[in-house]
Scaffold this active site. Structure first.
Site, PDB file in Angstrom:
ATOM      1  N   CYS A   1       0.890  -1.266  -0.034  1.00  0.00           N
ATOM      2  CA  CYS A   1       0.051  -0.083   0.072  1.00  0.00           C
ATOM      3  C   CYS A   1       0.781   1.380  -0.252  1.00  0.00           C
ATOM      4  O   CYS A   1       0.157   2.668  -0.771  1.00  0.00           O
ATOM      5  CB  CYS A   1      -1.240  -0.131   1.281  1.00  0.00           C
ATOM      6  SG  CYS A   1      -0.999  -1.320   1.981  1.00  0.00           S
TER       7      CYS A   1
ATOM      8  N   ARG B   1       6.452 -11.770   4.944  1.00  0.00           N
ATOM      9  CA  ARG B   1       6.457 -11.367   6.485  1.00  0.00           C
ATOM     10  C   ARG B   1       7.421 -12.904   7.581  1.00  0.00           C
ATOM     11  O   ARG B   1       7.159 -13.384   6.564  1.00  0.00           O
ATOM     12  CB  ARG B   1       4.572 -11.155   6.922  1.00  0.00           C
ATOM     13  CG  ARG B   1       4.003 -10.087   6.335  1.00  0.00           C
ATOM     14  CD  ARG B   1       2.235 -10.174   6.362  1.00  0.00           C
ATOM     15  NE  ARG B   1       2.214  -9.162   5.179  1.00  0.00           N
ATOM     16  CZ  ARG B   1       0.643  -9.093   5.273  1.00  0.00           C
ATOM     17  NH1 ARG B   1       0.185  -9.504   5.776  1.00  0.00           N
ATOM     18  NH2 ARG B   1       0.462  -7.907   3.931  1.00  0.00           N
TER      19      ARG B   1
ATOM     20  N   GLN C   1       0.473 -10.847  -3.102  1.00  0.00           N
ATOM     21  CA  GLN C   1      -0.893 -10.632  -3.404  1.00  0.00           C
ATOM     22  C   GLN C   1      -1.137 -10.362  -5.108  1.00  0.00           C
ATOM     23  O   GLN C   1      -0.725  -9.517  -5.447  1.00  0.00           O
ATOM     24  CB  GLN C   1      -0.767  -9.617  -2.284  1.00  0.00           C
ATOM     25  CG  GLN C   1      -0.352 -10.133  -0.610  1.00  0.00           C
ATOM     26  CD  GLN C   1      -0.631  -8.898  -0.238  1.00  0.00           C
ATOM     27  OE1 GLN C   1      -0.095  -7.761  -0.246  1.00  0.00           O
ATOM     28  NE2 GLN C   1      -1.654  -8.794   1.107  1.00  0.00           N
TER      29      GLN C   1
ATOM     30  N   ASP D   1      -2.850  -7.554  -4.779  1.00  0.00           N
ATOM     31  CA  ASP D   1      -3.133  -6.584  -4.181  1.00  0.00           C
ATOM     32  C   ASP D   1      -3.890  -5.360  -4.929  1.00  0.00           C
ATOM     33  O   ASP D   1      -3.373  -4.652  -6.097  1.00  0.00           O
ATOM     34  CB  ASP D   1      -2.349  -5.792  -3.169  1.00  0.00           C
ATOM     35  CG  ASP D   1      -2.686  -5.392  -2.409  1.00  0.00           C
ATOM     36  OD1 ASP D   1      -3.284  -5.382  -1.842  1.00  0.00           O
ATOM     37  OD2 ASP D   1      -0.858  -4.871  -1.845  1.00  0.00           O
TER      38      ASP D   1
ATOM     39  N   HIS E   1      -5.388  -1.180  -4.587  1.00  0.00           N
ATOM     40  CA  HIS E   1      -5.747   0.133  -3.447  1.00  0.00           C
ATOM     41  C   HIS E   1      -6.895   0.783  -4.438  1.00  0.00           C
ATOM     42  O   HIS E   1      -6.502   1.734  -5.334  1.00  0.00           O
ATOM     43  CB  HIS E   1      -4.549   0.747  -3.009  1.00  0.00           C
ATOM     44  CG  HIS E   1      -3.905  -0.186  -2.070  1.00  0.00           C
ATOM     45  ND1 HIS E   1      -2.809  -0.670  -2.810  1.00  0.00           N
ATOM     46  CD2 HIS E   1      -4.194  -0.378  -0.921  1.00  0.00           C
ATOM     47  CE1 HIS E   1      -2.450  -1.548  -1.708  1.00  0.00           C
ATOM     48  NE2 HIS E   1      -2.565  -1.769  -0.689  1.00  0.00           N
TER      49      HIS E   1
ATOM     50  N   LYS F   1     -13.921  -4.048   7.571  1.00  0.00           N
ATOM     51  CA  LYS F   1     -13.459  -4.629   6.452  1.00  0.00           C
ATOM     52  C   LYS F   1     -14.122  -6.238   6.645  1.00  0.00           C
ATOM     53  O   LYS F   1     -15.443  -6.668   7.381  1.00  0.00           O
ATOM     54  CB  LYS F   1     -11.903  -5.284   6.705  1.00  0.00           C
ATOM     55  CG  LYS F   1     -11.654  -6.428   7.925  1.00  0.00           C
ATOM     56  CD  LYS F   1     -10.504  -7.810   7.843  1.00  0.00           C
ATOM     57  CE  LYS F   1     -10.651  -8.029   9.150  1.00  0.00           C
ATOM     58  NZ  LYS F   1      -9.380  -9.599   9.420  1.00  0.00           N
TER      59      LYS F   1
ATOM     60  N   HIS G   1      -8.218  -1.460   0.841  1.00  0.00           N
ATOM     61  CA  HIS G   1      -7.663  -2.495   0.216  1.00  0.00           C
ATOM     62  C   HIS G   1      -8.145  -3.570  -0.083  1.00  0.00           C
ATOM     63  O   HIS G   1      -8.993  -3.790   0.068  1.00  0.00           O
ATOM     64  CB  HIS G   1      -6.222  -2.991   1.291  1.00  0.00           C
ATOM     65  CG  HIS G   1      -5.527  -1.956   2.153  1.00  0.00           C
ATOM     66  ND1 HIS G   1      -4.339  -1.738   2.282  1.00  0.00           N
ATOM     67  CD2 HIS G   1      -6.159  -1.510   3.428  1.00  0.00           C
ATOM     68  CE1 HIS G   1      -3.958  -1.115   3.055  1.00  0.00           C
ATOM     69  NE2 HIS G   1      -4.980  -0.281   4.303  1.00  0.00           N
TER      70      HIS G   1
END
Ligand code: ZN
Ligand code: ZN
Length: 626
Positions: A284, A313, A331, A333, A335, A415, A498
């Protein structure tokens, strides 16, 4: 018939198993036997005797012998001294009796048949009727009270159900799940591996799975492009400042790889504030940098910025699991930067897109779990209410099953966790839709935050004094201050969402392999057809066909090994190749065009087909993603 409580049923079966064990091995020392998820266990100290799964038939037969005498469970109470006498030479029970008495608990015993045992209760009313459908499953070692300092006991696992059908269904599903384990299939089908030299939790994608991943990624990109997403690329390494500003380095430092402090690399002083680096745990902040690379007008919004972004991670070694719990993952991913007015439409679009992807891969029962405002939260109450309302409303309008996990949101926004069921009915979380009121905002660093950082070893090491750290943190502040210019010419804070749909490539493929049991549908299969020439003289013809398939964009291989045809068919069927093309005299000698005999991996014989006709049907299946 009244539904029997499964925990009671299973714990009662644990009594019955212990009774049988004690008849067969009177010197064994009993300990405890609780019900657990999917069954029960009982721990024994067998002394020098080794018990194995080969003893199961004997134990199960004894359980069946005893069962008719078990008419009910009688409750008795005993004082500690008498209770201990029931277990001569059994230090485990004596320890339990001492503990229970200290806590002021009554010492209750439950008796069924000729067997009784210290127990808090929770049994079935009619064991002789209720306990008929059981099975012992495995033997394992287990430390007394779970502590390595204690003696290793023998744990016998079993399960029981209220009907034979349920028991058999359960055993079948366990067997099926084991066969589909992606770690096992990953090896058998040459899909991926993990090397200790690469590192734990880091996946090596072999050529076959990489083919399939490329197809999924390209499909993902195409669909996102069609749905108005902008696709970007950002680096794997970022300056430490970035994740100080986002506060990942104070809140989630335990889940990040250690910071690469430059003073240890280049001998610079720790006090120079050189931009040390981290492996990014999130994409992000980089997407925010792209957004902020120039002023943004309300006319440009919403901006949907997507990346197949690899993040790292530091998951604990103990929780790593094949591809589904890893330390490096890509990911899908995205945004979404938008205005408050656009939020509902954006969430609806994401839900629609999520549903579309899940259906393509054959996942049923898309279920949304909405996590709402926790006690400690960032951002205004108004923002939270707006976002929660949008999540719920979007689920309702899009007709998605949803549950609300009250107060279970993370501190920076509410979320949706998107879960699906696989072909065995197991539930997996894949995607999320997560509001963020932290990163797009801006706030000055508080004293409390300085303390939070100061308590971390890395920051102590680098800054050496709280004052110096405070100066650094105050210069940065918290949040990236993501603004757009509204239609009145005023700067406004941008809403940021996200979202992932597949979650990560690693986890998604782990789930996908198990979901398909390794038999990828044609459009995803790493190899779509293997050509098998029956004899050496058919090889040339097979090569000619191979070229035709290749030109048509079909992933094809020719098996020119000198094995027997039957062995080749078996090998490629085990490798789950969707189609096998057999080429012998009949095909090679046919002067009416190019022919092959086709078999499927389900051993269905499609007979002799002309190449153009077969190609057409392949292309149609690929197109439909069926
Ligand atoms: Zn009991
Ligand atoms: Zn994000």
């Amino acid at each position: 018939m009244k539904k029997i409580n499964l925990d009671n049923l299973r714990h009662s079966t644990a009594h019955l198993m212990a009774a049988a064990v004690m008849e067969l091995w009177p010197d064994a020392k009993r300990t405890i036997g609780p019900a657990i998820e999917n069954g029960f266990y009982f721990d024994f100290d067998f002394g020098e005797t080794k018990i194995s799964e080969r003893d199961f038939p004997k134990i199960e037969a004894k359980m069946r012998d005893l069962l008719p005498m078990w008419k009910g469970f009688e409750r008795h109470e005993l004082p500690p001294e008498l209770a201990k006498k029931e277990y001569p030479g059994n230090p485990y029970k004596h320890e339990l009796i001492d503990d229970f008495s200290k806590e002021g608990q009554k010492l209750t015993f439950y008796k069924s048949g000729n067997y009784w045992d210290l127990c808090r209760g929770g049994h079935v009313a009619h064991p002789d009727q209720n306990l008929k459908h059981f099975k012992l499953l495995k033997v394992a070692g287990a430390y007394w009270r779970g502590s390595e300092k204690n003696k290793m006991l023998t744990r016998i696992y079993g399960t029981s159900f209220s009907s034979q059908k349920e028991l058999e269904d359960y055993l079948k599903s366990v067997e099926e799940a084991e066969k589909r384990d992606h770690r096992k299939l990953g090896k058998e089908l040459d899909l991926f591996s993990i090397s200790p030299l690469t590192g734990a939790g880091l996946i090596l994608w072999h050529p076959r799975l990489s083919y399939t991943r490329n197809i999924v990624e390209q499909f993902w990109k195409d669909i996102h492009y069609k749905n108005g997403y902008q696709l970007v690329h950002t680096p794997h390494v970022a300056s430490m400042d970035m994740f100080v500003i986002s506060r990942h380095l104070s809140k989630y430092i335990d889940f990040m790889f250690p910071i690469m402090l430059h003073q240890y690399i280049e001998g610079e002083s720790a006090l120079d504030y050189t931009a040390d680096e981290v492996l990014k745990p999130m994409n992000c902040p980089n997407h925010i940098q792209i957004f902020k690379s120039r002023p943004r007008s309300y006319k440009e919004l919403p901006i949907r910025m997507g990346e197949l972004g690899t993040v790292y991670r530091y998951e604990r070694a103990g929780v790593l699991h094949g591809m589904t719990r890893v330390r490096g993952f890509t990911q899908d991913d995205t945004h979404i930067f938008c205005t408050p007015d656009q939020v509902l439409d954006e969430v609806r679009d994401v839900i629609r897109l999520t549903k579309y992807f899940y259906e393509i891969f054959g996942f049923k029962n898309y279920q949304a779990y909405i996590a709402t405002r926790p006690e400690k939260y960032l951002g205004s109450l108004k923002d939270w209410q707006m976002a929660e309302k949008a999540l719920i409303k979007a689920c309702q309008v899009e007709n998605i099953d949803y549950k609300i996990d009250e107060g279970q949101g993370v501190f920076y926004g509410p979320k949706i966790d998107s879960k699906v069921k696989d072909s065995l009915g197991r539930e997996w979380q894949l995607g999320t839709i997560q509001f963020d009121f932290n990163q797009p905002s801006y706030a000055e660093t508080t004293e409390e935050e300085i303390d939070e950082f100061w308590h971390l070893k890395t920051f102590k090491m680098k800054f050496q004094s709280r004052e110096r750290l405070a100066k650094y943190l105050k210069k940065l502040g918290r949040g990236f201050d993501v603004k757009f210019i509204d239609n009145q010419g005023n700067e406004k804070q941008t809403v940021m969402i996200h979202r992932t749909i597949l979650g990560s490539m690693e986890r998604f493929f782990g789930v996908l392999i198990e979901h398909f049991a390794g038999a990828f549908p044609l459009w995803l299969a790493p190899v779509q057809i293997v050509l098998i020439p029956i004899g050496e003289k058919h090889l040339e013809y097979a090569k000619k066909l191979e070229k035709e398939f290749r030109t048509a964009g079909i992933r094809v291989e020719t098996d020119d090994r000198s094995e027997r045809m039957q062995a080749k068919i078996r090998d490629h069927t085990l490798q789950k190749v969707p189609y096998l093309g057999i080429i012998g005299d009949k095909e090679a000698d046919n002067k009416d065009g190019l022919f092959l005999s086709v078999r499927t991996r389900e051993s269905k014989d499609l007979g002799q087909l002309t190449l153009p006709r077969f190609l057409e049907s392949l292309k149609e299946q690929i197109e439909k993603k069926s």
